[in-house]
Design an enzyme around this catalytic site. Sequence first.
Site, PDB file in Angstrom:
ATOM      1  N   TYR A 161     -26.262 -26.042 -42.741  1.00  0.00           N
ATOM      2  CA  TYR A 161     -25.729 -27.234 -43.403  1.00  0.00           C
ATOM      3  C   TYR A 161     -24.969 -28.071 -42.382  1.00  0.00           C
ATOM      4  CZ  TYR A 161     -22.892 -30.092 -46.599  1.00  0.00           C
ATOM      5  OH  TYR A 161     -22.282 -31.131 -47.256  1.00  0.00           O
TER       6      TYR A 161
ATOM      7  N   ASP B 155     -22.517 -27.994 -33.881  1.00  0.00           N
ATOM      8  CA  ASP B 155     -21.769 -28.498 -35.026  1.00  0.00           C
ATOM      9  C   ASP B 155     -20.638 -27.504 -35.284  1.00  0.00           C
ATOM     10  OD1 ASP B 155     -20.726 -29.334 -37.375  1.00  0.00           O
ATOM     11  OD2 ASP B 155     -22.599 -29.300 -38.513  1.00  0.00           O
TER      12      ASP B 155
ATOM     13  N   LYS C 205     -12.898 -31.046 -40.627  1.00  0.00           N
ATOM     14  CA  LYS C 205     -11.997 -30.074 -41.266  1.00  0.00           C
ATOM     15  C   LYS C 205     -10.628 -29.921 -40.573  1.00  0.00           C
ATOM     16  CE  LYS C 205     -15.753 -27.897 -43.653  1.00  0.00           C
ATOM     17  NZ  LYS C 205     -15.909 -28.309 -45.033  1.00  0.00           N
TER      18      LYS C 205
HETATM   19  C1  LIG Z   1     -21.029 -27.065 -40.354  1.00  0.00           C
HETATM   20  C2  LIG Z   1     -20.731 -28.311 -41.144  1.00  0.00           C
HETATM   21  N1  LIG Z   1     -21.153 -29.494 -40.686  1.00  0.00           N
HETATM   22  C3  LIG Z   1     -20.885 -30.633 -41.325  1.00  0.00           C
HETATM   23  C4  LIG Z   1     -20.180 -30.640 -42.499  1.00  0.00           C
HETATM   24  C5  LIG Z   1     -19.903 -31.921 -43.208  1.00  0.00           C
HETATM   25  O1  LIG Z   1     -18.530 -32.219 -43.160  1.00  0.00           O
HETATM   26  P1  LIG Z   1     -17.878 -33.169 -44.272  1.00  0.00           P
HETATM   27  O2  LIG Z   1     -17.820 -32.401 -45.540  1.00  0.00           O
HETATM   28  O3  LIG Z   1     -16.520 -33.487 -43.708  1.00  0.00           O
HETATM   29  O4  LIG Z   1     -18.766 -34.373 -44.370  1.00  0.00           O
HETATM   30  C6  LIG Z   1     -19.730 -29.434 -43.037  1.00  0.00           C
HETATM   31  C7  LIG Z   1     -18.967 -29.385 -44.294  1.00  0.00           C
HETATM   32  O5  LIG Z   1     -18.721 -28.371 -44.884  1.00  0.00           O
HETATM   33  C8  LIG Z   1     -20.009 -28.236 -42.336  1.00  0.00           C
HETATM   34  O6  LIG Z   1     -19.606 -27.052 -42.808  1.00  0.00           O
END
Ligand SMILES: Cc1ncc(COP(=O)(O)O)c(C=O)c1O
Length: 441
Positions: A152, A254, A281
């Site tokens: 994700y 990521d 986060k």
């Molecule tokens: C690994 C990862 N990338 C991207 C995101 C997206 O972040 P946001 O919820 O701040 O858009 C998340 C959100 O949980 C995530 O866990």
Amino acid sequence: MSVDKEVAEYTAKTSRSRALHEEALAVMPGGNSRTTTFFDPYPFYIQRGQGAHVWDADGTDRIDFNGNYTSLILGHAHPDVVKAAQQAAEHGLSFPGPTEHEIRLAELLKRRVPSVESLRFTNSGTEATMNAVRLARAFTGRPKIAKFEGAYHGTHDWVMVSVGGDPKAGGSRKRPKSVAWSAGLPPAVLKHVVVLPWNDPEACEQILEAEAAHLACLIVDPLLCNAGLIAPAEGFLQRLRASTERHGIVLIFDEVISFRVAWGGAQERLGVRPDLTTFGKIIGGGLPVGAFGGRTDVMNFYDPRKGGARISHGGTFNANPVTMAAGVATLNAVTPEAYTRLDALGERLRGGVTRLLAATRRKGQATGMGSLFWLHWTAEPLTDWRSARPKDAEAPLRVFLGLLNEGVLLTQRGLGACSLAMTDEDVDRLINALARVVARA
Ligand SMILES: Cc1ncc(COP(=O)(O)O)c(C=O)c1O
């Protein structure tokens, strides 16, 4: 206890939340703005949080191992963070220009993560991965991107591919097909997203080689955080690094979640240097945030000097001063020593769960690293998204609701995080609550 009995106990305890949910239904589809936080019959409404605890609209106190989906590394309303945000807010909430707070947070991140030579801020992890992917395309002049099955990376079109759903739709494990994870995804997206199998280096190398001429980037969550926290096998990320380097594919880590496992993130802990990194986060101290950064030669596509940036990156609230100030206060409070403490909490938790399962002869396991953990209800080896999918689809929800009824908050699918606001006793409280939930399951 069955899910139905756990639901009955939950609804009996949350009448005010139920009433608020009814009101919400009149103004929002499903009464909700955030898919992740919804669960049947309705989510409880949170009134306040302090330290390791949250209180709902009915006044019930729960210990919070969700931490806004791993964002709150210091717990709720940490005094330094609240003070920094308040002080920034008193001077104005947002401006049509940069503030010093932005430089300070960028400096802190650059100091922690050597691969990040230069960076920019966004309002979310989604915007961070969206920009990183676009940047890789601009830099390489290639159209496709590669990602892992089950991973994700937020909610823009390019990454809403092969995240969840039925693995049968993905076909072969070694050469998964691109599968839309959302209605509304244009078919062009599926043609441009190559899907890789986690922890299968040979298969990955073959796919990367075959697609190399068209591949701009490989985006990797180094801990596969949202698909069960499945650690990379020894040497797996290093092989991906070598392969992407050989083929001129931009390697994006990521680290929106995984950054919290070490001072310099998962890339420090696992010893791999990506070309670009995305953040979110914890770096905003609880306020909306994202960032992406990496090699200067790549990031320079955003340099607005000398005739303008080659990639436009507007954003009314990018690098918002209140968020930046809260982020600086947070990162300053999470000292190198703090990671030793976070690791110890995580190890206590995973060890406690393992001992509980052994003592009660229940099938299950706790995966994770540092302060991150995931409760699984199978004893089989977990190597990728497919193997980590629950065989008993109801088990995670039963445990989630059971723990809620015991005064412990996790995420619905089993992901959790310890914060610096927690004590050993808080961790033991989770283990004891889990023992009661398991006993009545
Ligand atoms: C690994 C990862 N990338 C991207 C995101 C997206 O972040 P946001 O919820 O701040 O858009 C998340 C959100 O949980 C995530 O866990």
